[in-house]
Write a protein that holds these residues in place. Structure first.
Motif, PDB file in Angstrom:
ATOM      1  N   MET A   1      54.166  45.507  55.509  1.00 26.28           N
ATOM      2  CA  MET A   1      53.620  44.641  54.731  1.00 26.28           C
ATOM      3  C   MET A   1      53.803  45.209  52.888  1.00 26.28           C
ATOM      4  N   ASN A   3      54.918  45.143  48.584  1.00 27.99           N
ATOM      5  CA  ASN A   3      54.450  45.428  47.922  1.00 27.99           C
ATOM      6  C   ASN A   3      53.913  44.470  46.544  1.00 27.99           C
ATOM      7  N   PHE A   4      52.505  44.343  46.053  1.00 30.78           N
ATOM      8  CA  PHE A   4      51.913  43.852  45.440  1.00 30.78           C
ATOM      9  C   PHE A   4      51.278  44.544  43.956  1.00 30.78           C
ATOM     10  N   SER A   5      51.087  44.143  43.483  1.00 30.53           N
ATOM     11  CA  SER A   5      50.206  43.964  41.736  1.00 30.53           C
ATOM     12  C   SER A   5      49.665  42.672  42.180  1.00 30.53           C
ATOM     13  N   PHE A   6      47.793  43.007  41.819  1.00 33.77           N
ATOM     14  CA  PHE A   6      46.468  42.122  41.722  1.00 33.77           C
ATOM     15  C   PHE A   6      46.200  42.735  40.183  1.00 33.77           C
ATOM     16  N   TYR A   7      45.611  41.536  39.910  1.00 34.02           N
ATOM     17  CA  TYR A   7      44.976  41.754  38.585  1.00 34.02           C
ATOM     18  C   TYR A   7      43.843  40.045  38.355  1.00 34.02           C
ATOM     19  N   PRO A 211      50.262  39.583  56.701  1.00 33.62           N
ATOM     20  CA  PRO A 211      49.746  40.778  57.026  1.00 33.62           C
ATOM     21  C   PRO A 211      48.804  40.692  57.837  1.00 33.62           C
ATOM     22  N   LEU A 256      43.991  36.379  46.691  1.00 31.34           N
ATOM     23  CA  LEU A 256      43.826  37.454  47.558  1.00 31.34           C
ATOM     24  C   LEU A 256      44.600  37.378  48.388  1.00 31.34           C
ATOM     25  N   ILE A 259      48.098  38.620  49.217  1.00 24.48           N
ATOM     26  CA  ILE A 259      48.309  40.163  49.221  1.00 24.48           C
ATOM     27  C   ILE A 259      49.541  40.162  50.168  1.00 24.48           C
TER      28      ILE A 259
ATOM     29  N   THR B  10      39.952  45.514  37.179  1.00 25.52           N
ATOM     30  CA  THR B  10      40.941  46.768  37.944  1.00 25.52           C
ATOM     31  C   THR B  10      41.940  46.097  38.287  1.00 25.52           C
ATOM     32  N   LYS B  11      43.133  46.810  37.893  1.00 19.46           N
ATOM     33  CA  LYS B  11      44.248  46.596  38.156  1.00 19.46           C
ATOM     34  C   LYS B  11      44.629  47.552  39.030  1.00 19.46           C
ATOM     35  N   ILE B  12      45.075  46.628  40.554  1.00 15.61           N
ATOM     36  CA  ILE B  12      45.746  47.254  41.496  1.00 15.61           C
ATOM     37  C   ILE B  12      47.348  47.242  41.817  1.00 15.61           C
ATOM     38  N   GLU B  13      48.107  48.058  41.942  1.00 12.79           N
ATOM     39  CA  GLU B  13      49.459  48.318  42.118  1.00 12.79           C
ATOM     40  C   GLU B  13      50.035  49.250  43.478  1.00 12.79           C
ATOM     41  N   PHE B  14      50.100  48.143  44.271  1.00 13.36           N
ATOM     42  CA  PHE B  14      49.980  48.768  45.566  1.00 13.36           C
ATOM     43  C   PHE B  14      51.522  48.753  46.457  1.00 13.36           C
ATOM     44  N   GLY B  15      51.977  50.042  46.894  1.00 15.40           N
ATOM     45  CA  GLY B  15      52.957  49.813  48.029  1.00 15.40           C
ATOM     46  C   GLY B  15      53.417  51.112  47.608  1.00 15.40           C
ATOM     47  N   LYS B  18      54.955  52.934  44.002  1.00 12.78           N
ATOM     48  CA  LYS B  18      54.261  53.179  42.463  1.00 12.78           C
ATOM     49  C   LYS B  18      53.819  54.264  42.453  1.00 12.78           C
ATOM     50  N   ASP B 240      52.875  49.634  58.094  1.00 11.81           N
ATOM     51  CA  ASP B 240      51.887  48.277  58.350  1.00 11.81           C
ATOM     52  C   ASP B 240      50.785  48.407  58.915  1.00 11.81           C
ATOM     53  N   GLU B 244      47.458  48.068  55.405  1.00  9.95           N
ATOM     54  CA  GLU B 244      46.364  46.648  55.932  1.00  9.95           C
ATOM     55  C   GLU B 244      45.055  48.139  56.021  1.00  9.95           C
TER      56      GLU B 244
END
Lengths: 382, 382
Positions: A1, A3-7, A211, A256, A259, B10-15, B18, B240, B244
């Motif tokens: 998976m 890294n990502f940003s989601f907004y 994923p 989504l 992701i 909400t902003k998600i910063e994932f990974g 970060k 991974d 997930e």
């Protein structure tokens, strides 16, 4: 998976009669005057226009009408609207229509606060730094534009159907009332189904990292679209089917489903955009022609995922069976699967490929989609 | 499908890594000083604390430490933090920890801008009108608090484990680095799995309207949690699987699984909250005990959905088979399924039910969850 940003800050107001409150939704943003963009006078005949302006008036919001945005929306119309928006000093854009009106409205929103040529944003000459707030009432579920920050417009002078993306272009509030979609023709329903499925499969098949959870979420969208399309062909007034179709459409392109993925591309869009730009083919109809052909050309490059698709969506086992089942389903619901259904044949290939090579360059896949590859795919689609 | 509004800013910063940018994420909100909330000094020993303050300092953000928030977080600690936040005039709360630290931080954020008692918000005496901006670095995936606007805190004087919800309580930015969760104990991993599954099934089984598309999305979460839990038991460093698991956890309670539903309730939470409040049972462990018992009591009221669950999740056919399969799976991964595993038996039922009747009233299900019903469910769980 990856890294990502989601907004995704778009507020969705979904359900029956929600359009009646459009003024209430706009007012908290301190908006005094909107550019009201729409396609034809159909919204005046069916009463939607009156509902909208009643709510605007009740909330002391002025409006300037801007009519005449067509499907496969064109740049000249966007220019025209930007002039009106600047002259009338509107504070926001209110789009009433489908994805074409909304995509144009996003370009208008960006262009209205920009001194240069809005096309600069599409060709990467500049980036969107600001935009008027965007609101919309959706009348056709397909593009997903109501909950994302992208827009596609055709420059009819250059035959370029290109896109912009910017966090400034998320609609503030999107109203989705499935009942407003009851009058969508059967043709546009099935084209929309193809469009949504295309949104789902681009990343699904092309990403180098995908994923399993995201696979499952995408499959849940595809299954829902297929199931509800069939129900709506049977009964266009089936509210629950219409609502699930609409929400699945929104979820197919709100970020989504991408992701944690990597290296995905949009080959079917890239190829279909040629047909829309050159022959004004309805976007979804073009996609249902291109997808099976592209899949037949591509599947051996990601056979595990194509086998998963066959299994999860159709209960089948091989890549080829899955592709054939999708093509059969397109035929069953009545969306085209061959170029000949648009009156196109080998004599058109040269001009298609000419535009296609430019598109491939623009989409960053020029090395893969050569003249020979285009020929192969077009032959599979003829 | 019911009408709904959906809004989740909400902003998600994932990974990976970060958390190193936390200062950059906070700075654009014009924050000069944060209350840095956390549980134990574990984050100092493992280096996370240093990473966080380095980034804060680089971005000229001052911080005040507030340590000692426990799991099943308590109101007295929230009061204490609110005093510090007010005295130190912080501009924001930065939570570093799991759901307990984050939920407490939300209560602190609301209480810091309120002259009255923050518990007012929990008992419906007042509604949250404003809150300090909330940021977080998540170290345990379970509660989903990182992408929703709710929080649960226990008033240890009254044994009430109650919740607040307000659009002001969406975190501005949530950092989710799955690698920070590698050190989560096996026990807390499996409790978290039960917690996430509980988030999924509450609406799934209790809603009177439940769109098929939403069923599918929920099932995609449950399948992912089950699959990745088993992988993580085998190898806690499987990135991974960890990623997930974490993202499925976020998606289980960010609002998308309740789209278009009607009349759902949270019976498993309502009942489990008694165990956490009275005996400090880990929340997820309490849930894996309550869920099978509640399901055995409830399934005949919604047998079509229980059969769907059995079929989609386990490839089985009857409601009872599905429930048994879930209980077996809980046993397999090693999360408790019987009250006796907490040393509780019939002699505790009276005090459990006493608190339970209050909870049922609070959750608005007092008419359904009578003394007799509690007895029946507790007997199934003993």
């Amino acid at each position: 998976m990856e890294n990502f940003s989601f907004y995704n800050p778009t507020k969705i107001e979904f359900g029956k009669e929600k359009e009646k409150n459009i003024g209430e939704y706009i007012k908290p943003f301190n908006i005094k005057k909107v550019l009201l963009t729409f396609g034809s006078d159909r919204i005046k005949k069916d009463g939607l226009f009156d509902v909208v302006i009643k709510s605007l008036k009740e909330n002391n919001i002025e409006y300037i009408e801007f009519e005449g945005i067509t499907s496969n929306p064109v740049l000249s119309k966007v220019y025209e609207a930007i002039e009106v928006a600047k002259k009338e000093k509107v504070d926001a854009i209110l789009s009433v229509g489908g994805g074409s009106v909304l995509d144009s409205s996003k370009a208008i929103a960006a262009g209205s606060l920009y001194d240069g040529d809005v096309w600069d944003f599409f060709i990467g000459k500049n980036t969107v730094q600001n935009a008027l707030p965007i609101f919309d009432i959706l009348t056709l579920a397909a593009t997903g534009s109501e909950m994302n920050c992208g827009a596609v417009v055709t420059n009819e002078k250059t035959n370029q159907k290109y896109a912009i993306q910017s966090a400034h272009l998320y609609p503030k509030v999107s109203v989705i009332n499935p009942e407003l979609m009851n009058t969508v023709s059967k043709d546009y329903l099935v084209y929309s189904a193809a469009d949504i499925i295309a949104h789902c499969i681009e990343g699904y098949f092309t990403a180098s990292v995908q994923p399993t959870f995201i696979n499952r979420q995408i499959e849940s969208i595809i299954k829902t679209v297929m199931e509800t399309t069939e129900k709506l062909i049977e009964n266009p007034n089936n509210y629950d089917a219409r609502a699930e179709f609409a929400w699945a459409s929104t979820c197919a392109l709100n970020g989504l489903t991408y992701i944690g993925t990597k290296d995905f591309s949009y080959p079917n869009y890239m190829i279909e955009h040629i047909l829309s730009a050159l022959y004004n083919v309805p976007h979804g109809a073009g996609l249902s022609v291109i997808m099976p052909a592209w899949m037949k050309w591509y599947y051996s490059k990601n056979s595990i995922q194509f086998e998963r698709f066959a299994n999860e969506i159709f209960g089948l086992y091989s890549s080829q069976e899955g592709i054939q089942a999708l093509e059969n389903w397109f035929n069953k619901i009545g969306t085209p699967t061959k170029l000949s259904q648009f009156g196109l044949n080998e004599s058109n290939f040269e001009e298609i490929i000419k535009v296609g090579l430019g598109n491939a360059e623009y989409f960053g896949v020029g090395e893969i989609y050569t003249k020979e590859v285009f020929e192969e795919i077009l032959n599979l689609a003829k």
